[in-house]
Design an enzyme around this catalytic site. Structure first.
Site, short mmCIF file in Angstrom:
data_model
loop_
_atom_site.label_atom_id
_atom_site.label_comp_id
_atom_site.label_asym_id
_atom_site.label_seq_id
_atom_site.Cartn_x
_atom_site.Cartn_y
_atom_site.Cartn_z
N ASP A 93 20.10 -44.26 6.88
CA ASP A 93 19.99 -45.73 6.96
C ASP A 93 19.96 -46.36 8.29
O ASP A 93 19.96 -45.70 9.39
CB ASP A 93 21.53 -46.43 6.59
CG ASP A 93 22.68 -46.03 7.34
OD1 ASP A 93 22.69 -44.71 7.86
OD2 ASP A 93 23.62 -46.85 7.66
N GLU A 154 25.97 -44.75 7.75
CA GLU A 154 26.53 -44.71 9.22
C GLU A 154 26.66 -45.93 9.85
O GLU A 154 27.41 -46.20 10.72
CB GLU A 154 25.55 -43.74 9.98
CG GLU A 154 26.21 -43.18 11.25
CD GLU A 154 26.15 -44.06 12.50
OE1 GLU A 154 26.64 -44.06 13.62
OE2 GLU A 154 25.14 -44.87 12.25
#
Length: 385
Positions: A93, A154
């Site tokens: 991400d 994350e």
């Protein structure tokens, strides 16, 4: 006690470590935008990454996303899974919103390749995969099994992947984190712990013109809270407290009934964490008739440089010298998934690409860093035991 395989074995598959070949692979990952809040986009990249492993000796496990996040992917080598091995941590991400690639398209200018998330951390995630693919092309298997975990959350603190990271980390002998290198290629051997908190304040509304004496301002109390929090900053100890979000009130002629704030805490040690988490959670109102409620916790423990991490770094530094570059370690205030594993497993972070501009409109990696950084990961796979 750490044991390492000899590092004088000749490098094979040199043709694997061509900057342009690696960059072509990174480009495919970068051109699929993956904001954390767009799980369908993250899952598109997860599917592509899984496809990259189909012809390799691995078992794949895809964990369905929850709570609005994308899937996680585990790629385990077909060998060495019966004992503690190497865990590689990468996240897919990015912080950039959907459509940002129109503002920051993939392009190469001199030694810099640009694109959303290319430095933090698709470049690092890809070179770790590429090094594993190069390893699989040899006849010799690494002494330890290798597990590569790709996560989807994350950038928002890893709320749906933390338990998985901690579980895999506790099973591993070593953890390699492919977050970007720092300050010209430095490796990361320590990070501050990160705390996140929310402050909810409830006052008493009143007409600010005709009956101000009846009101109890939540915003005024928030000002008191902010001053208290700002006073907790202690640069000498490496402790920082930031009030990053504030809201309150409804209209200028109404004594504000409610106010809200979000706080970021960074601490270098577990001792500091205990002290400052306690102080923030103990915040109370200084005004009669106004209530203060604080929620939150330390969501990433401090990553302190212990003996296991130090030994792992020294081994990596020797390998880097063999490859032809100097590997210097550093400490940073930013958190990563390495914070979750470092307290109990030898962890080395910042193994990704060199570059600059993480989270910005000029994010870039340095193309010249691709070959040496990929070779370093390859040699770590070959020599850790």
């Amino acid at each position: 006690m750490m044991r390492f395989k000899g590092i004088d074995a000749p490098m094979t598959n040199s043709n694997w470590f061509d900057n342009q070949t690696i960059l072509d692979g990174i480009r495919r990952w970068v051109e699929i935008e993956t904001p954390t809040e767009a799980p369908e986009q993250v899952n598109r990249l997860v599917s592509l990454v899984a496809d990259h492993y189909r012809d390799l000796p691995v078992t794949l496990e895809r964990i369905a996303g929850v709570d609005g996040c994308g899937d996680h992917l585990l790629a385990r080598s077909a060998w060495g899974q019966d004992r503690p091995g190497i865990l590689v941590l990468s996240h897919l991400d990015t912080v950039h919103p959907l459509g940002f690639i129109e503002r920051l398209p993939f392009k190469v200018e001199g030694d810099s390749a640009f694109g959303p998330g290319i430095y933090d951390m698709k470049g690092g995630a890809y070179i770790a995969h590429h090094a594993f693919r190069a390893l699989c092309a040899t006849a010799e298997r690494s002494p330890l099994g290798i597990t590569h975990l790709f996560t989807s959350d994350e950038e928002i603190g890893s709320p749906t992947s933390r338990a998985l990271i901690e579980k895999e980390g506790r099973k591993a002998k070593y953890v390699l984190v492919t977050e970007p290198a720092r300050d010209g290629g430095k490796i990361v051997t320590g990070r501050k712990g990160v705390g996140r908190f929310q402050v909810f304040i409830k006052g008493v509304p009143a007409h600010a013109g005709s009956r101000p004496e009846d009101g109890r301002s939540a915003v005024r109390e928030l000002a008191n809270i902010i001053l208290t929090l700002e006073g907790m900053n202690d640069p000498a100890r490496g402790v920082s407290v930031n009030v990053g979000v504030v809201r309150g009130g409804t209209r200028p002629n109404v004594t504000p009934e409610e106010a809200y704030a979000e706080i970021d805490l960074r601490v270098p040690s577990f001792t500091d964490a205990d002290e400052f988490v306690g102080k923030i959670l103990a915040l109370r109102s200084k005004t009669n008739g106004v209530t203060v409620r604080v929620t939150g916790e330390l969501n990433r423990p401090p990553y302190e440089k212990g003996n296991a991490g130090a030994s792992l770094y020294e081994h990596a530094r020797t390998l880097a010298t063999e490859i032809g570059f100097e590997l210097i370690d550093t400490y940073t205030g930013g958190g990563s998934d390495g914070n979750f594993t470092a307290p109990h497993t030898g962890t080395l972070d910042g193994l990704g690409v060199d570059g600059k501009g993480a989270h910005t409109h000029y994010e870039q990696l340095y193309v010249s860093s691709l070959e040496p950084r990929a070779r370093l990961l390859y040699r770590l796979y070959q020599t850790l035991r």
